[in-house]
Design a protein around this motif. Structure first.
Motif: not given
Length: 166
Positions: A113-126, A136-143
């Motif tokens: 859950e924390q990873a998804c929250d952190t990933g969402s913050r990253a996606a907003e910035l990116l 590519e980093y976001l794709d890796d995270l999704q995998q």
């Protein structure tokens, strides 16, 4: 070669060993990088301009990648947090990638859950910058989140990424 350049080269060596799964040799190279950077930051400022960006935050980012690649989630999260703390808000792309790196470490620690929250913050910035590396980093995270696909946070994160891509 200046100590700062030496630190960068040792960090690159550590990354290579991490990708090969050689934790012992990676750790030795990382130690040499840390020692060289300590010398650089306590010595004279005779670095060439092309190496000026390589500081403690940048090295922490490199080491976070090493730990991630070796499956060492706690150490990766610690180093990613150090790297993010050293980055100014103006470095949007690097901050976004650093957040994805942190999210990946959180997945490795099963803090989904924390990873998804952190990933969402990253996606907003990116989404505010054009970065194929960030994508590519976001794709890796999704995998890495696929094994947790039944969890609501993972489904919401995936849906959020799809909306942002549209």
């Amino acid at each position: 070669m200046t100590p700062r350049a030496e630190a960068m080269f040792h960090a690159a060596e550590a990354r290579g060993h991490a990708l090969l799964g050689d934790a012992r040799t990676c750790q030795a190279a990382a130690g040499r990088a840390l020692t060289a950077l300590e010398r650089a930051e306590s010595g004279t400022d005779d670095d060439p301009p092309w190496i000026a960006h390589f500081d403690a935050g940048y090295l922490a980012d490199e080491l976070a990648h090493c730990h991630r690649d070796l499956g060492q989630g706690e150490a990766a999260a610690r180093r990613a947090t150090e790297a993010l703390a050293a980055l100014p808000e103006s470095k949007v792309r690097r901050r976004g990638i650093g957040l994805v790196l942190l999210a990946t470490a959180q997945v490795q620690m099963r803090q989904v859950e924390q990873a998804c929250d952190t990933g969402s913050r990253a996606a907003e910035l990116l989404t505010t910058v054009r970065s194929s590396r960030g994508a590519e980093y976001l794709d890796d995270l999704q995998q890495r989140l696929v094994p947790y696909g039944d969890e609501p946070a993972v489904r919401e994160f995936g849906a959020r990424l799809e909306l942002q891509a549209a």
